[in-house]
Design a protein around this motif. Structure first.
Motif, PDB file in Angstrom:
ATOM      1  N   ARG A 184       0.838  -1.201   0.000  1.00 48.23           N
ATOM      2  CA  ARG A 184       0.000   0.000   0.000  1.00 48.23           C
ATOM      3  C   ARG A 184       0.874   1.252   0.000  1.00 48.23           C
ATOM      4  O   ARG A 184       0.635   2.195  -0.753  1.00 48.23           O
ATOM      5  N   ASP A 185       1.930   1.228   0.837  1.00 46.88           N
ATOM      6  CA  ASP A 185       2.836   2.377   0.910  1.00 46.88           C
ATOM      7  C   ASP A 185       3.519   2.634  -0.425  1.00 46.88           C
ATOM      8  O   ASP A 185       3.565   3.757  -0.921  1.00 46.88           O
ATOM      9  N   TRP A 186       4.034   1.553  -0.991  1.00 48.37           N
ATOM     10  CA  TRP A 186       4.782   1.719  -2.238  1.00 48.37           C
ATOM     11  C   TRP A 186       3.865   2.245  -3.344  1.00 48.37           C
ATOM     12  O   TRP A 186       4.232   3.159  -4.087  1.00 48.37           O
ATOM     13  N   LEU A 187       2.664   1.697  -3.414  1.00 46.26           N
ATOM     14  CA  LEU A 187       1.720   2.141  -4.448  1.00 46.26           C
ATOM     15  C   LEU A 187       1.326   3.595  -4.236  1.00 46.26           C
ATOM     16  O   LEU A 187       1.205   4.367  -5.188  1.00 46.26           O
ATOM     17  N   ALA A 188       1.164   3.978  -2.972  1.00 44.93           N
ATOM     18  CA  ALA A 188       0.788   5.371  -2.674  1.00 44.93           C
ATOM     19  C   ALA A 188       1.859   6.325  -3.194  1.00 44.93           C
ATOM     20  O   ALA A 188       1.556   7.415  -3.684  1.00 44.93           O
ATOM     21  N   GLN A 189       3.125   5.908  -3.098  1.00 42.63           N
ATOM     22  CA  GLN A 189       4.206   6.797  -3.521  1.00 42.63           C
ATOM     23  C   GLN A 189       4.492   6.714  -5.013  1.00 42.63           C
ATOM     24  O   GLN A 189       5.034   7.658  -5.594  1.00 42.63           O
ATOM     25  N   ASN A 190       4.157   5.592  -5.642  1.00 40.20           N
ATOM     26  CA  ASN A 190       4.633   5.378  -7.002  1.00 40.20           C
ATOM     27  C   ASN A 190       3.568   5.305  -8.086  1.00 40.20           C
ATOM     28  O   ASN A 190       3.886   5.372  -9.269  1.00 40.20           O
ATOM     29  N   PHE A 191       2.290   5.140  -7.692  1.00 44.87           N
ATOM     30  CA  PHE A 191       1.267   5.020  -8.728  1.00 44.87           C
ATOM     31  C   PHE A 191       0.741   6.394  -9.117  1.00 44.87           C
ATOM     32  O   PHE A 191       0.150   7.090  -8.287  1.00 44.87           O
ATOM     33  N   PRO A 192       0.943   6.801 -10.392  1.00 50.58           N
ATOM     34  CA  PRO A 192       0.409   8.101 -10.820  1.00 50.58           C
ATOM     35  C   PRO A 192      -1.118   8.025 -10.908  1.00 50.58           C
ATOM     36  O   PRO A 192      -1.637   7.191 -11.658  1.00 50.58           O
ATOM     37  N   PRO A 193      -1.825   8.850 -10.154  1.00 50.43           N
ATOM     38  CA  PRO A 193      -3.303   8.751 -10.124  1.00 50.43           C
ATOM     39  C   PRO A 193      -3.942   8.845 -11.502  1.00 50.43           C
ATOM     40  O   PRO A 193      -4.989   8.258 -11.738  1.00 50.43           O
ATOM     41  N   ALA A 194      -3.282   9.547 -12.420  1.00 47.71           N
ATOM     42  CA  ALA A 194      -3.857   9.675 -13.772  1.00 47.71           C
ATOM     43  C   ALA A 194      -3.935   8.333 -14.486  1.00 47.71           C
ATOM     44  O   ALA A 194      -4.629   8.190 -15.496  1.00 47.71           O
ATOM     45  N   MET A 195      -3.225   7.321 -13.967  1.00 51.98           N
ATOM     46  CA  MET A 195      -3.194   6.014 -14.624  1.00 51.98           C
ATOM     47  C   MET A 195      -4.313   5.095 -14.142  1.00 51.98           C
ATOM     48  O   MET A 195      -4.373   3.923 -14.518  1.00 51.98           O
ATOM     49  N   LYS A 196      -5.183   5.649 -13.303  1.00 52.79           N
ATOM     50  CA  LYS A 196      -6.281   4.840 -12.779  1.00 52.79           C
ATOM     51  C   LYS A 196      -7.117   4.243 -13.914  1.00 52.79           C
ATOM     52  O   LYS A 196      -7.617   4.967 -14.777  1.00 52.79           O
ATOM     53  N   GLY A 197      -7.250   2.921 -13.908  1.00 56.07           N
ATOM     54  CA  GLY A 197      -8.083   2.241 -14.906  1.00 56.07           C
ATOM     55  C   GLY A 197      -7.458   2.115 -16.286  1.00 56.07           C
ATOM     56  O   GLY A 197      -8.067   1.577 -17.197  1.00 56.07           O
ATOM     57  N   VAL A 198      -6.214   2.617 -16.474  1.00 55.67           N
ATOM     58  CA  VAL A 198      -5.592   2.562 -17.796  1.00 55.67           C
ATOM     59  C   VAL A 198      -4.807   1.261 -17.942  1.00 55.67           C
ATOM     60  O   VAL A 198      -3.964   0.937 -17.113  1.00 55.67           O
ATOM     61  N   ASP A 199      -5.110   0.525 -19.012  1.00 52.78           N
ATOM     62  CA  ASP A 199      -4.450  -0.756 -19.241  1.00 52.78           C
ATOM     63  C   ASP A 199      -3.377  -0.585 -20.312  1.00 52.78           C
ATOM     64  O   ASP A 199      -3.675  -0.339 -21.474  1.00 52.78           O
ATOM     65  N   LEU A 200      -2.117  -0.696 -19.904  1.00 54.99           N
ATOM     66  CA  LEU A 200      -1.004  -0.503 -20.834  1.00 54.99           C
ATOM     67  C   LEU A 200      -0.490  -1.811 -21.421  1.00 54.99           C
ATOM     68  O   LEU A 200       0.259  -1.807 -22.387  1.00 54.99           O
ATOM     69  N   ALA A 201      -0.899  -2.925 -20.791  1.00 52.75           N
ATOM     70  CA  ALA A 201      -0.228  -4.195 -21.094  1.00 52.75           C
ATOM     71  C   ALA A 201      -0.301  -4.555 -22.573  1.00 52.75           C
ATOM     72  O   ALA A 201       0.607  -5.165 -23.102  1.00 52.75           O
ATOM     73  N   LEU A 202      -1.385  -4.169 -23.220  1.00 52.07           N
ATOM     74  CA  LEU A 202      -1.565  -4.620 -24.597  1.00 52.07           C
ATOM     75  C   LEU A 202      -1.401  -3.503 -25.632  1.00 52.07           C
ATOM     76  O   LEU A 202      -1.635  -3.710 -26.815  1.00 52.07           O
ATOM     77  N   THR A 203      -0.969  -2.313 -25.173  1.00 50.19           N
ATOM     78  CA  THR A 203      -0.829  -1.227 -26.141  1.00 50.19           C
ATOM     79  C   THR A 203       0.444  -1.426 -26.950  1.00 50.19           C
ATOM     80  O   THR A 203       1.428  -1.985 -26.490  1.00 50.19           O
ATOM     81  N   VAL A 204       0.376  -0.937 -28.153  1.00 50.24           N
ATOM     82  CA  VAL A 204       1.473  -1.152 -29.085  1.00 50.24           C
ATOM     83  C   VAL A 204       2.475   0.008 -29.018  1.00 50.24           C
ATOM     84  O   VAL A 204       3.681  -0.179 -29.083  1.00 50.24           O
ATOM     85  N   GLU A 205       1.961   1.232 -28.853  1.00 49.94           N
ATOM     86  CA  GLU A 205       2.834   2.401 -28.866  1.00 49.94           C
ATOM     87  C   GLU A 205       3.661   2.457 -27.577  1.00 49.94           C
ATOM     88  O   GLU A 205       3.207   2.023 -26.524  1.00 49.94           O
ATOM     89  N   GLU A 206       4.846   3.052 -27.689  1.00 50.83           N
ATOM     90  CA  GLU A 206       5.651   3.278 -26.486  1.00 50.83           C
ATOM     91  C   GLU A 206       4.943   4.312 -25.622  1.00 50.83           C
ATOM     92  O   GLU A 206       4.500   5.349 -26.116  1.00 50.83           O
ATOM     93  N   PRO A 207       4.802   4.047 -24.321  1.00 51.05           N
ATOM     94  CA  PRO A 207       4.083   4.998 -23.468  1.00 51.05           C
ATOM     95  C   PRO A 207       4.887   6.265 -23.224  1.00 51.05           C
ATOM     96  O   PRO A 207       6.120   6.258 -23.340  1.00 51.05           O
ATOM     97  N   THR A 208       4.149   7.337 -22.895  1.00 50.61           N
ATOM     98  CA  THR A 208       4.810   8.608 -22.560  1.00 50.61           C
ATOM     99  C   THR A 208       4.246   9.112 -21.247  1.00 50.61           C
ATOM    100  O   THR A 208       3.238   8.611 -20.758  1.00 50.61           O
ATOM    101  N   GLY A 209       4.881  10.131 -20.687  1.00 54.21           N
ATOM    102  CA  GLY A 209       4.369  10.806 -19.491  1.00 54.21           C
ATOM    103  C   GLY A 209       4.177   9.864 -18.326  1.00 54.21           C
ATOM    104  O   GLY A 209       5.049   9.051 -18.000  1.00 54.21           O
TER     105      GLY A 209
END
Lengths: 396, 378
Positions: free
Chosen positions: A16-41
């Motif tokens: 919980r601590d690690w996620l609180a410090q490292n998870f960008p809230p804007a990524m809530k619900g965003v699934d990157l695992a199957l995207t083809v493009e290189e992620p940014t930001g």
């Protein structure tokens, strides 16, 4: 059960601590695992942090960059991520199929070289298994790898190589002995940028091209890329298919497919209308929808039961062998019911006059036809149940 | 198989061992051939009760073990495997649940210890027609002398020939089809005006048609609240239905295993018929349906134990799934055995017949599917 809970619960605080410090809230619900493009930001940041921490593959060993967590801790991590809407940004065939197989069968050098980039989500892998003449009868494959002293020379054609157009590497089954069917197959890793590798996407009935044909013409592959013994690739290849089946029938595959979208009862009430009692106006459709929803519920209950049984340390659940067929049936039935409900609107292909969901349903219906073909067809799954679980003999 | 506690595993194992030794299919066949008057062997039921199986859902204060519904389901599944006949579902599950859920302390004291000990057999008397439909209750209970006078008849009462106590659904007000106005009564089988007649169905169990001709009962015979018996009845019926589904699952598992053995031993064209892919895939289909059905049955029993609000829907799913799967497997049992499966000497016919009787009891597959759909908003 009680004492395994203790350590895992202690880990919950850490997660919980690690996620609180490292998870960008804007990524809530965003699934990157199957995207083809290189992620940014933020996406790039989240992927890099999870990659560095090794928590994208939480149970893989730390010496190759994995999370090194126990299965109980990994479940806690999953719960904590779900709680805040964090999706695992590390995925793909490297994670689901190739990595676990290489960890089991690869040399230490191979693991040191190939596992860390998968852990960090840096390289994409594709699967070189099927060939035009080797589908369900996979061991009939003919792509040959000749021993040329310091390298193998590979010639042949693979088909249905998912994502080959984006892949960096291919794990491949190749023929190294033409005189033995199963015992003449080796497991070889091929860099997709090697000269002589050519990829052609295949357009499917759904209009998209998730699969490719991959041609190998005099492709030189270093000897060090052979996994396991020469002519010992069939065992490794089959093990990888088990990982594939598990990932296809679990949360990521067909189960996810029918859990999403507008519930069918709402869809039917909108498109078909209701009778005087407020029920779906077409009684035949209504009864088929009910039957389908009950089958879907039975499948979800079976997923839950299999998970509980594997947690409870019983012998591996027999229920897992039925998951692929049961799950793909439910998914395909749902897609067919959805377009039936929507009538002509549900067949909208492109252009104006259609809602987004209508356009999606038609593609979903067509794309879903693959689920009873790939990863061992429905018929192959039935063969596996008949032979391995029920102990029925091969026909002579 | 659900993750079981140690006690549950022991209970299942002891049931499995006992059933194999004391109640194989041949034991049921003997009962049928001898036209056993009660449809089961009282001595065998006494042994089951001595092992505590008649008190699994009864609180300890009333002589039971309060082990829960999943636990009783394990026993019923084993009984189903060999078609073992007993009043476990009618008395130890359905009637016991009615008393536990709706009884006053005096009512519980009067009946539960005897039911738990196997000394008394109690049963539900609900349906009045060929098809299950508790809302159609029409048997009248008119006020009489501070109590009630019951007049009407009930059909296909489970273990109706053996019962010492009927738990009767009667109408104290309202009309057939209405939930309001249904009241449950405890009516001893020896009450004046109660007559019963055996009904022999294809499955050769102990059904009875029971007539109530001006049967006078006191106000204390009411189980639960006057006019408001229907919600209680539904909760009781759901417990019985879940138990039926467990028995059906056990039957289907055994019918499948017997058939699988035959596929592995019967030789035609120089090989075992189980090597033919046409049969292998049908076997794989049956296996798949059995696994799905097991999940539904265990979920329903667990929902009851957890007092989950989803219990009615979970039970409807379990009963419907068990009905479909048992028909599939028992039909295939006959077909895959070929001619021998058509003979009375073979067990296949016994499973085929019992499958139909259980499917129609307390709501057919179609009835439960419609019920599930209504609860799901369809």
């Amino acid at each position: 059960m009680a004492d395994f809970g203790g350590d895992a619960e202690a880990f919950r605080v850490e997660a919980r601590d690690w996620l609180a410090q490292n998870f960008p809230p804007a990524m809530k619900g965003v699934d990157l695992a199957l995207t083809v493009e290189e992620p940014t930001g933020d996406a790039r940041l989240w992927k890099a942090r999870m990659g560095a921490k090794g928590w994208g593959v939480p149970t893989w060993p730390t010496e190759y960059g994995g999370g090194g967590l126990t299965p109980a801790e990994a479940r806690v991590l999953q719960q904590e991520m779900a709680r805040i809407g964090a999706r695992n940004p590390i995925g793909g065939m490297g994670v689901m199929m190739f990595g676990p197989t290489l960890l089991e069968y690869g040399s230490d050098e191979q693991k040191q070289r190939h596992i860390p980039p998968i852990v960090r989500g840096e390289l994409r892998w594709c699967q070189g298994y099927s060939e035009p003449g080797a589908g369900s009868d996979l061991a009939a494959l003919q792509t040959k790898a000749e021993d040329k002293g310091d390298h193998f020379l590979v010639n042949g054609q693979k088909v249905w190589t998912s994502g080959a157009q984006y892949a960096d590497w291919c794990f491949c089954l190749v023929r190294t002995d033409p005189n033995h069917k199963h015992e003449g197959i080796s497991f070889l890793l091929i860099d997709m940028r090697t000269p002589g590798v050519e990829v052609r996407p295949i357009k499917l009935i759904s209009g998209v091209s998730p699969f490719c044909e991959t041609f190998f013409t005099d492709v030189k592959v270093p000897k060090e890329n052979l996994v396991g013994p020469l002519n010992g690739g069939w065992t490794i290849g089959k093990r990888l298919l088990q990982h594939e089946r598990n990932s296809l029938s679990g949360g990521g595959g067909t189960a996810g497919r029918f859990a999403s979208g507008t519930p069918l009862d709402q869809l039917a009430k909108t498109y078909v209308g209701v009778d005087g009692e407020g029920r779906i106006a077409d009684p035949d459709l209504r009864s088929r929808l009910i039957r389908h929803q009950m089958e879907a519920k039975a499948f979800l209950l079976t997923l839950a039961r299999a998970a509980a049984e594997s947690k409870g340390n019983q012998s591996p659940s027999n229920a897992t062998s039925i998951m692929k067929n049961a799950g793909s049936k439910v998914g395909q039935d749902r897609a067919e019911l959805a377009i039936e409900i929507m009538g002509s609107q549900g067949l909208g292909w492109e252009g104006p006059g259609f809602e987004r969901e209508e356009l999606e349903q038609v593609r979903n219906w067509l794309g879903g036809k693959a689920t009873t073909i790939y990863g061992g067809s429905q018929e192959i799954q039935n063969n596996i149940i008949a032979k391995r679980i029920l102990g029925l003999l091969d026909h002579q | 198989m659900a993750v079981l506690t140690e006690e549950q595993s022991m209970l299942r194992d002891s049931a499995r061992d006992w059933v194999r030794e004391k109640a194989p299919v041949t034991a049921f066949r003997k009962l049928r051939d001898g036209a056993a008057p009660l449809g089961y062997d009282p001595a065998a039921f006494a042994e089951m009760a001595a092992m505590g199986w008649a008190g699994v859902v009864i609180p300890e204060a009333y002589g039971g073990s309060d082990f829960g519904y999943l636990s009783l389901g394990l026993v019923l599944e084993e009984m189903g495997r060999t078609l073992a006949a007993s009043p476990l579902i009618a008395s130890s599950l359905a009637a016991a649940s009615a008393l536990v859920l709706g009884g006053t302390d005096a009512q519980k004291q009067a009946w539960l210890p005897r039911i738990a000990a196997g000394e008394a057999v109690a049963t539900l008397a609900v349906d009045e027609g060929a098809r299950h439909d508790p809302l159609q209750t029409g048997l009248s209970a008119a006020p009489a002398g501070g109590g009630f006078s019951l007049t009407g008849s009930k059909t296909f009462v489970l273990e109706g020939m053996a019962a010492d106590l009927f738990i009767v659904a009667a109408r104290t007000s309202g009309a057939r089809g209405e939930a309001d106005g249904i009241t449950l009564f405890l009516v001893p089988a020896d009450a004046r005006g109660v007559t019963r007649e055996k009904r022999t169905l294809a499955d050769a169990r102990g059904y009875a048609a029971v007539s109530f001709d001006g049967v006078d009962v006191g106000a204390k015979a009411v189980l639960g609240a006057v006019d408001q018996g229907y919600p209680l009845l539904e909760r009781v019926l759901d417990r019985a239905r879940a138990g039926l589904a467990a028995e059906m699952l056990g039957m289907a598992v055994q019918a499948f295993e017997t058939t699988l053995d035959y596929l592995k031993t019967r030789v035609q064209f120089g090989q075992t018929i189980g090597s033919f892919q046409a049969l292998q895939h049908r076997a794989a289909k049956m296996f798949t349906e059995l696994e799905l059905t097991r999940s539904c049955v265990e979920a329903a029993l667990s929902a009851i134990d957890a007092e989950s609000p989803d219990t009615p829907q979970a039970v409807a799913l379990a009963k419907a799934a068990a009905g479909d799967t048992l028909h599939l497997v028992s039909r295939e049992m006959v077909q895959m055995h070929g001619g021998i499966g058509m003979t009375d000497a073979h067990d296949a016919g016994l499973y085929l017949k019992r499958a139909r009787a259980l499917e129609t009891t307390f709501g057919s597959t179609a009835w439960h599917r419609d019920r599930w759909g209504r609860m799901a908003g369809y």
